[in-house]
Motif scaffolding. Structure first.
Motif, short mmCIF file in Angstrom:
data_model
loop_
_atom_site.label_atom_id
_atom_site.label_comp_id
_atom_site.label_asym_id
_atom_site.label_seq_id
_atom_site.Cartn_x
_atom_site.Cartn_y
_atom_site.Cartn_z
N ARG A 158 0.78 -1.26 -0.03
CA ARG A 158 -0.02 -0.12 0.01
C ARG A 158 0.93 1.23 0.17
N ILE A 159 0.53 2.15 -0.64
CA ILE A 159 1.43 3.49 -0.78
C ILE A 159 1.34 4.16 0.53
N ASP A 160 0.61 3.90 1.57
CA ASP A 160 0.61 4.42 2.68
C ASP A 160 1.83 3.94 3.38
N ASP A 161 2.48 2.91 3.11
CA ASP A 161 3.60 2.02 3.74
C ASP A 161 4.84 2.59 3.04
N VAL A 162 4.83 3.20 2.17
CA VAL A 162 6.19 3.80 1.49
C VAL A 162 6.99 4.61 2.73
N MET A 163 8.14 4.38 2.69
CA MET A 163 8.84 5.23 3.73
C MET A 163 9.50 6.29 3.02
N ASN A 164 10.21 7.23 3.69
CA ASN A 164 10.93 8.23 3.19
C ASN A 164 12.23 8.54 3.96
N ILE A 165 13.39 7.81 3.64
CA ILE A 165 14.69 7.77 4.48
C ILE A 165 15.65 8.83 3.84
N SER A 166 15.86 9.77 4.31
CA SER A 166 16.64 10.89 3.91
C SER A 166 16.55 11.22 2.22
N GLY A 167 15.12 11.31 2.09
CA GLY A 167 14.80 11.72 0.75
C GLY A 167 14.65 10.50 -0.02
N ASP B 9 12.12 10.46 12.57
CA ASP B 9 13.67 10.34 12.77
C ASP B 9 14.25 11.75 12.70
N GLU B 10 14.93 12.33 13.65
CA GLU B 10 15.29 13.61 13.58
C GLU B 10 16.25 14.09 12.21
N THR B 11 17.23 12.93 12.19
CA THR B 11 18.21 12.87 11.13
C THR B 11 17.78 12.70 9.88
N THR B 12 17.15 11.63 9.54
CA THR B 12 16.90 11.02 8.25
C THR B 12 15.44 11.23 7.91
N GLY B 13 14.49 11.93 8.81
CA GLY B 13 13.20 12.08 8.37
C GLY B 13 12.25 11.08 8.77
N GLN B 14 12.70 9.94 8.25
CA GLN B 14 12.16 8.42 8.88
C GLN B 14 13.18 7.54 9.04
N ALA B 15 13.24 6.75 10.04
CA ALA B 15 14.22 5.61 10.37
C ALA B 15 13.22 4.25 9.91
N ILE B 16 14.01 3.34 9.57
CA ILE B 16 13.73 1.99 9.46
C ILE B 16 13.59 1.07 10.61
N ILE B 17 12.39 0.67 10.99
CA ILE B 17 12.18 -0.06 12.24
C ILE B 17 11.55 -1.45 11.60
N ALA B 18 12.62 -2.53 12.08
CA ALA B 18 12.11 -3.91 11.48
C ALA B 18 11.58 -4.94 12.41
N TYR B 19 10.39 -5.34 12.33
CA TYR B 19 9.94 -6.47 13.21
C TYR B 19 9.96 -7.73 12.74
N VAL B 20 10.76 -8.53 13.16
CA VAL B 20 11.33 -9.98 12.52
C VAL B 20 10.97 -10.96 13.48
#
Ligand code: 7RM
Length: 651
Positions: free
Chosen positions: A516-525, A553-564
């Motif tokens: 789903r496009i709501d699930d697209v992340m933005n990591i440093s652009g 995330d303050e530095t990268t806009g969003q940060a990737i969090i993974a649940y495994v």
């Protein structure tokens, strides 16, 4: 020409052409259908409608397209239950098994086409006797028992649109749907079996009915034989009504565009949408896709779709498609781990299943459980495997192909939605060279394109999936809300249906669904799809399942969090987390490396098995959780919150 708007990094280069043996026996083994449809797609669908469906009166206009409102096969009349039942019995196939039904406790029923016609006709008369007339809506809230398809077909027989509400839904969910549809009759059961316990459906049904005003009668099927509350006058026992019912009920002649059913899709927050499906186009689409996507040979195949009939997959690929095509199907009532984790494979072996259609979430669960369960049964009759519901990670695809299909069966990854009514993007197993994780190409007759933010077509790379022309099974609207229909699906890109999914096109023109496009992340652009990072994680041999979200995330806009979730006996550790982060970096690039990895035994899922990333994002950003009522197992979230607090963060 558009430019890629979702960046795509994950590379999967294994390919699987159909074997010579498969092609020799396949219904289609070349591009003839695709070519025919491209030359004249309306003519193509008209041909399919006449070939696959029996009409009381032929249609005179194939399509009237007043964007976004479509009418297919205008002037034609037909009956869906006639197509699913009578015509097979009339052709001498009454003794053919329609359903091998298996209850969770181990009880079974074998139901032939003649049996089903008899039961449907009697129940259609029961509905009439309760005052249901053509056009009245009927709500159905049943477990996976034979009475569920019987009730649906009985509605179709008398022209009363049904609204099936999945038996796992709460009283509140049922109430909202009854109110929206203004249903006149509710069909439910005392309960159903799930993991060895009786789920008390009638209690929920009664609770739902408080606060509704349209239901005149409740028909109750006996399944668990538990005591249930019973309102004299309103409530009636199914078996008692059926005992006196006449077995002859001529099918109503319906217009092609008469409403066949409503099916509500629960958005995450807003009011559920009553998706409308009509008669002639829907049946054509369901029958066509069921026949060609699964390469159905009705005389020899035993077909099993593991979905619940309460979802669209069950409507189109347990009830309407298979019955229209005269297939023999398996229906299983209960849980895949009851009494043991080999239950599905025991059933597949027992009935000699040849075609299996299930969801990535189930496949990843089987991976987690381990190969010993499928290995303990003879699955050598299988010849086609299908997947639906979510993007399938390449590793899960290959596992399915290897451990369930014995490295012999094509895997058809089928993309579609409740709204599309039937499969839209999928391989044809005798034609398409498969790539694990790709739904490959639009089916014959279907127009699909990927576009950028501005709606320009993208030839290569990632963007938004759109549909470029009407198709027979398409939703005809949202019940009672034409404005919302336009707004939701037809306003984002001019002249195009917007599916809400990200998709990339590779160098060979293959479609890769990105979630789903709501699930697209933005990591440093960088616009990175959660699906790709998840696939990189599942690519590691220790990982069974992963859900990825972008947290502020303050530095990268969003940060990737993974649940495994790890496979079988593998233990979580900090080292393993570090190794997984490196694996992702290698597979798709450094910026795709998760900042945090949280090991968990389970992931929060909707009741149809889709991962609820929204909740995981809330957990990752430390927010209070919003609505969790559509969760299959709310306890999972508490567990994950605890784990999240214990996990170290990396930079
Ligand atoms: C059939 C069904 C629809 C949404 C859809 C996608 C996702 C379904 C696939 C898939 C990637 C697939 N109807 N989806 N199939 N994503 N590959 N093969 O699931 O209305 O419940 O959901 O499901 O996001 O938009 S549904």
């Amino acid at each position: 020409m558009g430019e890629a708007t979702i960046e795509a990094y994950y590379l999967e280069d294994r390919t699987f052409p159909p074997s010579d043996e498969f092609r020799r026996n396949a219904l289609v083994s070349d591009d003839a259908l695709h070519k025919e449809a491209e030359a004249d797609w309306e003519g193509f669908w008209a041909g399919q409608a006449r070939e696959l469906v029996t009409w009381f009166k032929d249609f005179d206009t194939v399509l009237e397209w007043d964007l976004p409102f479509a009418k297919w096969f205008i002037g034609g009349t037909l009956n869906v239950s006639y197509n699913c039942l009578d015509r097979h019995v009339e052709a001498g196939r009454g003794d053919k098994v329609a359903y091998h039904w298996e209850g969770e406790p181990g009880d079974t029923r074998t139901i032939t086409y003649a049996d089903l016609l008899d039961e449907v006709s009697r129940f259609a008369n029961v509905l009439k006797s309760l005052g249901v007339q053509k056009g009245d809506r009927v709500a159905i809230y049943l477990p996976m028992i034979p009475e569920l398809p019987v009730a649906m077909l009985a509605c179709a027989r008398i022209g009363a649109p049904h609204s099936v509400v999945f038996g796992g839904f709460s009283a509140d969910a049922l109430r909202g749907r009854i109110i929206d549809a203004e249903a006149k009759v509710l069909i439910t059961a005392d309960g159903g079996w799930r993991r060895g316990s009786a789920v008390p459906l009638k209690v929920s049904a009664d609770e739902a009915l408080e606060g509704t005003s349209t239901i005149e009668h409740v028909v109750v099927v006996r399944r668990t034989e538990e005591d249930v509350p019973f309102t004299e006058g309103r409530d009636r026992w199914y078996d008692e009504l059926m005992r006196d019912a006449d077995g002859d009920c001529p099918p109503e002649h319906m217009d092609a565009e008469d409403l066949l059913y409503l099916l509500y899709t629960s958005g995450t927050t807003a009011k559920p949408k009553g998706i409308m499906h009509t008669t002639g186009g829907y049946l054509t689409h369901a029958a066509f896709t069921h026949k060609y996507v699964f390469d159905l040979h009705p005389d020899t195949d035993v077909y099993w779709c593991g979905a619940d009939i309460g979802w669209v997959t069950g409507h189109s690929y347990i009830v309407y498609g298979p019955l229209a095509n005269g297939a023999t199907s398996v229906i299983y009532e209960g849980s895949p781990d009851t009494p043991g984790k080999d239950r599905l494979w025991a059933i597949a072996e027992k009935y000699g299943v040849t075609i299996l259609y299930t969801a990535p979430t189930a496949i990843r669960t089987f991976m987690k459980w381990g190969t010993e369960f499928p290995e303990s049964h003879d699955l050598s009759k299988l010849r086609v495997l299908g997947s639906v519901g979510e993007p399938i990670n390449p590793e899960a695809w290959v596992w399915y192909w290897q451990h369930i299909g014995g490295a012999r069966c094509p895997v058809v990854d089928t993309w579609w939605q409740t709204e599309t009514g039937g499969i839209m993007i999928s391989p044809l197993p005798g034609v398409t060279t498969l790539k694990p994780g790709s739904a490959t190409f639009p089916l014959p007759g279907i127009g699909a394109e990927v576009v950028d933010e501005q709606g320009n077509k993208i030839e290569r790379g990632g963007g938004y999936l759109t549909l470029t022309r009407p198709w027979p099974g398409m939703l005809r609207g949202i019940y009672g809300d034409p404005e919302r229909y336009k707004q939701t699906y037809w306003s984002r890109f001019e002249g195009r249906y917007f599916a809400g999914d990200g998709c990339k096109i590779d160098d060979d023109g293959y479609f890769w669904l990105l979630g789903r496009i709501d699930d697209v992340m933005n990591i440093s652009g960088h616009r990175v799809s959660t699906t790709e990072v998840e696939s990189a994680l599942v690519d590691d041999q220790n990982v069974a399942e992963a859900a990825v979200v972008g947290a502020k995330d303050e530095t990268t806009g969003q940060a990737i969090i993974a649940y495994v979730t790890l496979r079988g006996s593998v233990e979580p550790s900090d080292d393993r987390g570090e190794q997984l982060r490196e694996h992702v970096a290698k597979k798709i690039g450094k910026f795709g490396r998760p900042k945090t990895i949280i090991f968990t035994d389970d992931l929060p899922k909707t009741r149809s098995g889709k991962i609820m990333r929204r909740l995981l994002k809330d957990v990752a950003e430390g927010r209070d959780l919003g609505d969790t009522t559509t969760l299959a197992d709310p306890a999972v979230v508490d567990e994950i919150k605890k784990r999240a607090q214990q996990s170290p963060q990396e930079d």
